[in-house]
Design an enzyme around this catalytic site. Structure first.
Site, mmCIF file in Angstrom:
data_model
loop_
_atom_site.group_PDB
_atom_site.id
_atom_site.type_symbol
_atom_site.label_atom_id
_atom_site.label_comp_id
_atom_site.label_asym_id
_atom_site.label_seq_id
_atom_site.Cartn_x
_atom_site.Cartn_y
_atom_site.Cartn_z
ATOM 1 N N GLY A 42 0.833 -1.203 0.000
ATOM 2 C CA GLY A 42 0.000 0.000 0.000
ATOM 3 C C GLY A 42 0.860 1.243 0.000
ATOM 4 N N TRP A 93 1.051 7.791 -1.358
ATOM 5 C CA TRP A 93 1.765 8.705 -2.247
ATOM 6 C C TRP A 93 3.254 8.766 -1.915
ATOM 7 C CZ3 TRP A 93 -3.260 9.672 -0.651
ATOM 8 C CH2 TRP A 93 -4.212 9.753 -1.676
ATOM 9 N N THR A 97 1.344 -1.109 -4.965
ATOM 10 C CA THR A 97 0.030 -0.476 -4.941
ATOM 11 C C THR A 97 -0.760 -0.958 -6.136
ATOM 12 O OG1 THR A 97 -1.153 1.647 -4.976
ATOM 13 C CG2 THR A 97 0.890 1.538 -6.221
ATOM 14 N N GLU A 153 -2.849 6.064 -10.258
ATOM 15 C CA GLU A 153 -2.683 7.484 -9.952
ATOM 16 C C GLU A 153 -1.705 7.685 -8.813
ATOM 17 O OE1 GLU A 153 -4.079 10.286 -11.402
ATOM 18 O OE2 GLU A 153 -4.705 8.943 -12.999
ATOM 19 N N CYS A 163 -16.383 10.105 10.439
ATOM 20 C CA CYS A 163 -15.212 9.363 10.926
ATOM 21 C C CYS A 163 -14.621 10.027 12.167
ATOM 22 C CB CYS A 163 -14.166 9.251 9.826
ATOM 23 S SG CYS A 163 -14.657 8.196 8.435
#
Length: 412
Positions: A206, A209, A227, A231, A394
Site C-alpha cells: 500500500g 503517495w 500499490t 494514480e 469518521c
C-alpha cells in the site's frame, strides 16, 4: 404532532446532477417506511445531547444543532435504508448542521442502541441493502474498489493532506498540534515496530503517495512498495525522484497476492481495511510468506470492537456506497484470529484513536478552507457535502471510541 414546514436555508443546496449522482435527486416513494423512521428518530433524539429543529419544533436535550429543512424527504430516505439514507439526506441538503462532527458524536456513541436490537435485526434481513457481489475484493474487484476512491484526483488529496501526503492517522507529540510532525512521528513509529534499519530490504504493501517509502529510504533501507492505484503510483514515483531516492525505492503496480520475494521487514499502513473479511487469511499468509526469518511486520489498522464487527460484517453502508466500496474494518481480535494459521503473532501494540480524530479535524478544516480550489478541479456541491459527511462521521467515531486505530508489531 404537526410538523411545520421550515423556512428555506440561507444557502440553497443545488439538487444533484442525475448524471453524476444517479438516484440522489429522487426521494424514495416509501411514505409508510418514512413514518416509521420518523417515529424511531423522534424517540431516539429525545434522549441525546443535540438540538434538532424541525420547523418551529425542537427535539433533544440541547447541544450541536441539526436542522431538518425537508422533513418528508429526510424521513423517507431514512426509512428506505437508514445506514445509507442519513448520509444521502445530508448530501442533498435535506438537513444541515452547525457543527457536523459534534452533532454526529452522540449518534456514534449510541449507534448500537439507538434502534431497538430486534428492529435492527429485522431491518438487516428485510430492508437494508446487501454488499454488491461485484465489490468483493478479488484481484479484479480490488482494483476497481481502490480506483473509485484513491484515483479520484491526486490534486484533490494534495489540497487537504499535509506535505507528507499521509492519508492515515497521525501520532501527535504531547503539546503539539503540528500535523506534519505528527505524520512523521507516525511513520517512524511503524518503521520502529517493524525494526527497519539501514541496509535492510523492506516491502511496503500500500504505497499511498510515497511518504513512508521516502522516510524508510532516508534511514538507509531499500524499499519495494506495491500499490494497485495507478494514480498514486505515478505521483509517488515523482515525489520519490524529487527526494533524490529513486535508486533506493521501487514502486510496483501489484496486488499483495502477487508480491514475490523475501524481505527483512514488511510494513502496511491502513490497507487491511480494504482487504475484506474473506481475504484476511490470504493477506496475513502473504505477510508470513514474504517475511524473512527473524523479520518483523509493522501494521497500522483501523479497528472496531469485536462484537460490533461481527454484527456489521455483512452491512452495506453509506461509507461503502460513496467512499470505500468493499471494505470492512477489523477488530484486533479478528486480526489475532486471522493470524492463527500463520507463524506470526502480535508482540507490541499502541492505540492512536484520539490522534485520528485530531487528524480528521485537520483534514476537514483544510478541505473547507480550500473548497474553491477543489471546486476548480470539477467537484460539485454534492461532492463537497459528501466529503464533509465522510470526514465528520469518521471524526465522531474516533472521538467516542466506536472506532480506534492500532499500530501493531507482528513477530514470529
Amino acid at each position: 404532532m404537526t410538523i411545520h414546514e421550515p423556512q428555506p436555508p440561507t444557502r440553497a443546496v443545488p439538487r444533484p446532477n442525475e448524471g453524476v449522482w444517479p438516484g440522489l435527486g429522487t426521494v424514495p416513494r416509501s411514505p409508510v417506511k418514512g413514518r416509521i423512521a420518523e417515529g424511531l428518530f423522534r424517540r431516539a433524539v429525545r434522549s441525546l445531547p443535540v438540538r434538532v429543529e424541525i420547523g418551529d419544533e425542537v427535539l433533544g436535550l440541547g447541544g450541536p444543532t441539526m436542522r431538518i429543512v425537508r422533513p418528508d424527504a429526510f424521513f423517507r430516505r431514512l426509512g428506505n435504508d437508514s445506514k445509507i439514507g442519513f448520509g444521502e439526506a445530508y448530501m442533498v441538503g435535506d438537513w444541515t448542521a452547525d457543527d457536523l462532527p459534534g452533532l454526529l458524536e452522540p449518534f456514534a456513541a449510541t449507534l448500537s442502541t439507538l434502534i431497538p436490537p430486534a428492529l435492527q435485526r429485522l431491518a438487516r434481513r428485510w430492508v437494508e441493502a446487501r454488499q454488491p457481489a461485484e465489490e468483493a475484493n478479488s484481484l479484479e474487484g480490488s482494483r476497481e474498489n481502490i480506483h473509485r476512491h484513491y484515483d479520484l484526483s491526486n490534486e484533490l488529496f494534495q489540497l487537504f493532506l499535509d506535505e507528507t501526503m499521509s492519508y492515515s492517522a497521525a501520532w501527535f507529540a504531547p503539546g503539539s498540534d503540528d500535523l506534519v510532525a505528527a505524520q512523521e512521528r507516525k511513520i517512524d513509529g511503524i518503521l520502529d515496530l517493524a525494526g527497519v534499519a539501514a541496509d535492510q530490504h523492506i516491502l511496503e504493501i500500500g504505497t499511498g503517495w510515497g511518504g513512508l517509502a521516502i522516510r524508510a529510504a532516508r534511514r538507509g533501507a531499500r524499499v519495494t512498495t506495491i500499490t494497485i492505484s495507478a494514480e498514486q503510483a505515478a505521483l509517488a514515483e515523482q515525489r520519490i525522484a524529487a527526494a533524490g531516492l529513486a535508486d533506493r525505492v521501487q514502486v510496483l503496480l501489484r496486488d499483495y497476492r502477487e508480491a514475490r520475494g523475501s524481505y527483512d521487514a514488511v510494513v502496511s499502513v491502513e490497507m487491511i481495511e480494504a482487504v475484506g473479511e474473506k481475504y484476511w487469511p490470504t493477506y496475513f499468509a502473504a505477510l508470513d510468506r514474504l517475511l524473512k526469518p527473524g523479520g518483523r511486520v509493522g501494521l497500522q489498522a483501523i479497528t472496531m470492537p469485536d462484537d460490533r464487527m461481527r454484527v456489521a460484517r455483512n452491512d452495506y453502508t453509506w461509507i461503502h456506497k460513496y467512499v470505500f466500496p468493499g471494505g470492512l474494518i477489523p477488530s484486533v481480535e479478528s486480526i489475532e484470529r486471522s493470524l492463527g494459521d500463520t507463524s506470526l503473532h502480535i508482540s507490541e501494540r499502541r492505540s492512536l484513536g484520539p490522534d485520528y480524530a485530531r487528524t480528521l479535524n485537520h483534514w476537514n478544516r483544510r478541505f473547507q478552507e480550500r473548497w474553491s480550489e477543489v471546486a476548480a478541479l470539477g467537484f460539485d456541491e454534492t461532492f463537497r457535502r459528501m466529503w464533509e459527511f465522510y470526514l465528520g462521521y469518521c471524526e465522531a467515531g474516533f472521538r467516542v471510541g466506536y472506532l480506534d486505530v492500532y499500530q501493531l508489531s507482528l513477530t514470529r
